[in-house]
Design a protein around this motif. Structure first.
Motif, PDB file in Angstrom:
ATOM      1  N   ARG A 129      34.225  50.799  19.362  1.00  0.00           N
ATOM      2  CA  ARG A 129      33.233  49.814  19.796  1.00  0.00           C
ATOM      3  C   ARG A 129      33.422  49.514  21.277  1.00  0.00           C
ATOM      4  N   ASP A 130      32.322  49.225  21.984  1.00  0.00           N
ATOM      5  CA  ASP A 130      32.445  48.793  23.365  1.00  0.00           C
ATOM      6  C   ASP A 130      32.815  47.312  23.393  1.00  0.00           C
ATOM      7  N   GLN A 131      33.006  46.765  24.591  1.00  0.00           N
ATOM      8  CA  GLN A 131      33.475  45.382  24.730  1.00  0.00           C
ATOM      9  C   GLN A 131      32.503  44.395  24.106  1.00  0.00           C
TER      10      GLN A 131
ATOM     11  N   MET B  22      41.260  25.485  20.583  1.00  0.00           N
ATOM     12  CA  MET B  22      40.990  25.840  21.977  1.00  0.00           C
ATOM     13  C   MET B  22      42.017  26.860  22.484  1.00  0.00           C
ATOM     14  N   LEU B  23      43.280  26.649  22.150  1.00  0.00           N
ATOM     15  CA  LEU B  23      44.321  27.608  22.519  1.00  0.00           C
ATOM     16  C   LEU B  23      44.100  28.937  21.805  1.00  0.00           C
ATOM     17  N   TYR B  24      43.789  28.872  20.540  1.00  0.00           N
ATOM     18  CA  TYR B  24      43.572  30.075  19.726  1.00  0.00           C
ATOM     19  C   TYR B  24      42.462  30.947  20.318  1.00  0.00           C
ATOM     20  N   LEU B  25      41.386  30.333  20.802  1.00  0.00           N
ATOM     21  CA  LEU B  25      40.274  31.102  21.371  1.00  0.00           C
ATOM     22  C   LEU B  25      40.677  31.836  22.637  1.00  0.00           C
ATOM     23  N   THR B  26      41.680  31.303  23.368  1.00  0.00           N
ATOM     24  CA  THR B  26      42.128  32.013  24.573  1.00  0.00           C
ATOM     25  C   THR B  26      42.856  33.304  24.242  1.00  0.00           C
ATOM     26  N   TYR B  27      43.284  33.488  22.993  1.00  0.00           N
ATOM     27  CA  TYR B  27      43.918  34.742  22.578  1.00  0.00           C
ATOM     28  C   TYR B  27      42.885  35.849  22.365  1.00  0.00           C
ATOM     29  N   TRP B  28      41.616  35.468  22.200  1.00  0.00           N
ATOM     30  CA  TRP B  28      40.587  36.402  21.748  1.00  0.00           C
ATOM     31  C   TRP B  28      39.471  36.663  22.748  1.00  0.00           C
ATOM     32  N   PHE B  29      39.243  35.762  23.710  1.00  0.00           N
ATOM     33  CA  PHE B  29      38.070  35.884  24.579  1.00  0.00           C
ATOM     34  C   PHE B  29      38.456  35.852  26.047  1.00  0.00           C
ATOM     35  N   GLY B  30      37.743  36.695  26.845  1.00  0.00           N
ATOM     36  CA  GLY B  30      37.909  36.684  28.289  1.00  0.00           C
ATOM     37  C   GLY B  30      37.185  35.502  28.908  1.00  0.00           C
ATOM     38  N   ALA B  31      37.284  35.383  30.239  1.00  0.00           N
ATOM     39  CA  ALA B  31      36.771  34.203  30.943  1.00  0.00           C
ATOM     40  C   ALA B  31      35.280  33.994  30.720  1.00  0.00           C
ATOM     41  N   GLU B  32      34.482  35.062  30.751  1.00  0.00           N
ATOM     42  CA  GLU B  32      33.034  34.900  30.694  1.00  0.00           C
ATOM     43  C   GLU B  32      32.531  34.585  29.294  1.00  0.00           C
ATOM     44  N   ASP B  33      33.346  34.809  28.280  1.00  0.00           N
ATOM     45  CA  ASP B  33      32.905  34.549  26.905  1.00  0.00           C
ATOM     46  C   ASP B  33      33.528  33.307  26.292  1.00  0.00           C
ATOM     47  N   ARG B  34      34.499  32.686  26.977  1.00  0.00           N
ATOM     48  CA  ARG B  34      35.192  31.536  26.379  1.00  0.00           C
ATOM     49  C   ARG B  34      34.274  30.331  26.200  1.00  0.00           C
TER      50      ARG B  34
ATOM     51  N   ARG C  84      42.063  41.609  28.068  1.00  0.00           N
ATOM     52  CA  ARG C  84      40.997  40.807  28.673  1.00  0.00           C
ATOM     53  C   ARG C  84      41.326  39.317  28.627  1.00  0.00           C
ATOM     54  N   ALA C  85      41.884  38.889  27.511  1.00  0.00           N
ATOM     55  CA  ALA C  85      42.247  37.477  27.386  1.00  0.00           C
ATOM     56  C   ALA C  85      43.336  37.103  28.381  1.00  0.00           C
ATOM     57  N   ALA C  86      44.319  38.012  28.571  1.00  0.00           N
ATOM     58  CA  ALA C  86      45.411  37.742  29.511  1.00  0.00           C
ATOM     59  C   ALA C  86      44.906  37.683  30.947  1.00  0.00           C
TER      60      ALA C  86
ATOM     61  N   ALA D 175      32.328  22.404  26.310  1.00  0.00           N
ATOM     62  CA  ALA D 175      32.746  23.810  26.320  1.00  0.00           C
ATOM     63  C   ALA D 175      33.126  24.258  27.718  1.00  0.00           C
ATOM     64  N   LEU D 176      32.374  23.816  28.716  1.00  0.00           N
ATOM     65  CA  LEU D 176      32.648  24.223  30.092  1.00  0.00           C
ATOM     66  C   LEU D 176      33.918  23.577  30.638  1.00  0.00           C
ATOM     67  N   ILE D 177      34.180  22.344  30.263  1.00  0.00           N
ATOM     68  CA  ILE D 177      35.380  21.662  30.761  1.00  0.00           C
ATOM     69  C   ILE D 177      36.640  22.441  30.415  1.00  0.00           C
ATOM     70  N   PHE D 178      36.699  23.002  29.211  1.00  0.00           N
ATOM     71  CA  PHE D 178      37.929  23.672  28.774  1.00  0.00           C
ATOM     72  C   PHE D 178      38.113  25.053  29.376  1.00  0.00           C
ATOM     73  N   THR D 179      37.124  25.546  30.133  1.00  0.00           N
ATOM     74  CA  THR D 179      37.350  26.799  30.847  1.00  0.00           C
ATOM     75  C   THR D 179      38.228  26.583  32.076  1.00  0.00           C
ATOM     76  N   TYR D 180      38.378  25.345  32.518  1.00  0.00           N
ATOM     77  CA  TYR D 180      39.173  25.072  33.727  1.00  0.00           C
ATOM     78  C   TYR D 180      40.678  25.166  33.474  1.00  0.00           C
ATOM     79  N   PRO D 181      41.250  24.414  32.516  1.00  0.00           N
ATOM     80  CA  PRO D 181      42.695  24.605  32.279  1.00  0.00           C
ATOM     81  C   PRO D 181      43.042  26.007  31.793  1.00  0.00           C
ATOM     82  N   SER D 182      42.143  26.630  30.995  1.00  0.00           N
ATOM     83  CA  SER D 182      42.462  27.960  30.464  1.00  0.00           C
ATOM     84  C   SER D 182      42.426  29.031  31.541  1.00  0.00           C
TER      85      SER D 182
END
Length: 438
Positions: free
Chosen positions: A19-21, A141-153, A233-235, A361-368
Motif C-alpha cells: 500500500r502507498d502512504q 493523544m500520545l498513542y496517535l503520535t505513534y501512528w500518524f505523521g505531522a500532516e495527518d495528526r 513518519r511518526a518519528a 485538534a490543532l492545539i495538540f499538534t504543537y506539543p507533539s
C-alpha cells in the motif's frame, strides 16, 4: 465510519500489493479510530451525565447550583493532577494495558455515582472519577503520535474528538429517557442514569484489551515494511531526542502559549457542557427528552465542523491560521449566545461549538511537534492538565454567577472575552516542524 474488521481480515496476505502512504493511513484510521471514538463517547457521557441529572439532584439530595458547579469541576481538578504520571506509565507499559485499566476503574466509579446522598458524597465520587479516568485523553493523544505523521495528526485527533460530539448528540436523548425511569424498582431516574451508562465502559474494556495494538509493529494488519514506514513518519513529526529536562521542555514559551489557548478553550467547552441543559430548561415547560434533544443541536454543529473543516492535510502555516480563525468564531458565537433569547442562544452556541474540536485538534499538534519520547508523553499530558483547569474553573465560576445573579448571561459574556484573548495568544504559536524548516 467503518467498523473494525474481523480476525479473518486482520492479517496481511502474503504477497499482497504494498500500500502507498495514503492507503496505509486510511487503513490505520479504519482499524483504530472506531474503537477509540467509541471509548471517548463512553468516557464523555460518564463524566458529563451529571449535567442532565443536575435539576433532579437539586430536588432529591439538596444540591445547590454552587455545590453542583464545584462538584462538576472537581472531576477536572483530580483528572488534571494525575495526567502526567498516568501518561508516563502508559509510555512504559503500553497503551493496550493502560487504557484497559483506565476504562475498568472509571466504569466502576461512574456506576457508584448512583450512591451519592448529599454534597459531600457527590464531591467524593467526582474526585474519584477524575482520578480513575485520568490519562485517557492524553493517553490517546500520545498513542496517535505513534501512528500518524505531522500532516495527518490534526485529522486523526479531530476524528477522535468526534466522540465528544456523538456523546452529546446521543447522551442527551438517552439520558432523558433514563431519567424518565424515575420510580422503577424504587430507584430515582438519575440512579438508573449513572448505573446503565457505566456498563459500556466495562464491556468495551474487554474489546480494547483484545483488539488494540500497542504500536504499528504489533499490528497484524500491517506488513513489517508498512509498520516501519509508519513509525518512521511518526518519528519525523516529533522533535529529536535532547538532554533537556522534562520540566524545562514543559515550561518553554511555546508550551505556555499552547496551554493558554487551551485553557480558555476548555473553560468554554465545559461550561457549556455542564450548564446548557439547565439554560434550556429555563426556556419553558419541557420534559427531559426535549431538553436532551435541544442540548444536542450545538454538538451536531461540532460534529460537522470536525468532519468537514479537518478533511485536508494541514501544514504549519495553514494550521495556525485555522486555529486563530476557529477561536475567533467561538468568541463570536458565545457573544451571540449571551443575548439571552432561546433562538439567539441556540444559534450562538451552535456557531461556537462548530469550532470546538477543530481548535482542540490543532492545539495538540504543537506539543507533539516539539517533543519526543518521555518528554512527549509528559508534554501532551501537561498541556491537557493545565487546559483542564479551565474545566474546573469554568463550571465553578459559572455556578457562583448563576446563583448570585439568577442567570448565566454574564458567565457567557466572560467566556466570549476569554476566547478573544486566546486568539491573541495564538498569534505567537509556532510549530516545531516550522521552526526546524526555518
Amino acid at each position: 465510519m467503518a467498523s473494525i474488521d474481523g480476525a479473518a481480515a486482520s492479517t496481511v496476505a502474503a504477497g499482497a500489493v504494498p500500500r502507498d502512504q495514503k492507503a496505509t493511513t486510511a487503513l490505520i484510521i479504519r482499524k483504530l479510530m472506531p474503537l477509540l471514538v467509541i471509548a471517548y463517547v463512553i468516557a464523555f457521557i460518564d463524566r458529563t451525565n451529571v449535567a442532565l441529572a443536575k435539576t433532579h439532584l437539586e430536588v432529591d439530595i439538596g444540591l445547590t447550583a454552587a455545590a453542583y458547579g464545584f462538584g462538576a469541576g472537581l472531576f477536572f481538578l483530580t483528572y488534571a493532577l494525575f495526567e502526567v504520571p498516568s501518561n508516563l506509565i502508559m509510555h512504559r507499559v503500553g497503551a493496550r494495558f493502560w487504557i484497559t485499566r483506565i476504562m475498568v476503574s472509571w466504569g466502576i466509579v461512574s456506576a457508584g455515582m448512583a450512591l451519592v446522598q448529599g454534597p459531600t458524597s457527590f464531591y467524593v465520587m467526582r474526585v474519584l472519577l477524575g482520578i480513575t479516568e485520568a490519562g485517557f485523553f492524553p493517553g490517546v493523544m500520545l498513542y496517535l503520535t505513534y501512528w500518524f505523521g505531522a500532516e495527518d495528526r490534526a485529522r486523526a485527533t479531530g476524528l477522535f474528538l468526534l466522540g465528544v460530539c456523538f456523546a452529546n448528540v446521543i447522551g442527551g436523548p438517552l439520558g432523558g429517557a433514563l431519567l424518565a425511569m424515575d420510580g422503577i424498582w424504587g430507584f430515582h431516574g438519575w440512579q438508573w442514569l449513572f448505573v446503565i451508562e457505566a456498563i459500556p465502559a466495562l464491556v468495551l474494556a474487554v474489546v480494547i484489551w483484545k483488539k488494540l495494538p500497542d504500536r504499528p509493529s504489533d499490528a497484524k494488519w500491517l506488513t513489517p515494511e508498512e509498520a516501519r514506514a509508519v513509525e518512521a513518519r511518526a518519528a519525523e513529526a516529533s522533535a529529536p531526542e535532547t538532554g533537556e529536562s522534562i520540566w524545562k521542555a514543559l515550561l518553554g514559551v511555546q508550551s505556555l502559549l499552547a496551554i493558554g489557548v487551551y485553557f480558555c478553550h476548555q473553560i468554554s467547552v465545559y461550561t457549556m457542557t455542564f450548564f446548557l441543559p439547565g439554560i434550556i430548561g429555563r426556556w419553558g415547560t419541557m420534559g427531559p427528552i426535549t431538553v436532551g434533544f435541544l442540548n444536542s443541536l450545538p454538538w451536531i454543529a461540532a460534529t460537522l465542523g470536525a468532519i468537514f473543516v479537518l478533511r485536508v492535510s494541514l501544514d504549519a502555516k495553514r494550521s495556525k491560521a485555522l486555529l486563530i480563525a476557529g477561536v475567533l468564531v467561538m468568541a463570536v458565537g458565545m457573544a451571540i449566545a449571551s443575548n439571552g433569547g432561546p433562538a439567539y442562544s441556540l444559534v450562538g452556541f451552535s456557531i461556537a461549538a462548530s469550532m470546538f474540536f477543530v481548535v482542540q485538534a490543532l492545539i495538540f499538534t504543537y506539543p507533539s511537534s516539539r517533543l519526543s519520547g518521555a518528554r512527549l508523553a509528559a508534554g501532551i499530558a501537561f498541556t491537557n492538565t493545565c487546559g483542564l483547569m479551565g474545566g474546573f474553573i469554568g463550571p465553578t465560576v459559572m455556578g457562583v454567577i448563576e446563583q448570585s445573579t439568577g442567570a448565566a448571561t454574564w458567565g457567557i459574556v466572560a467566556m466570549s472575552g476569554l476566547l478573544f484573548l486566546a486568539a491573541l495568544i495564538a498569534l505567537g504559536l509556532r510549530r516545531g516542524d516550522e521552526a526546524r524548516a526555518a
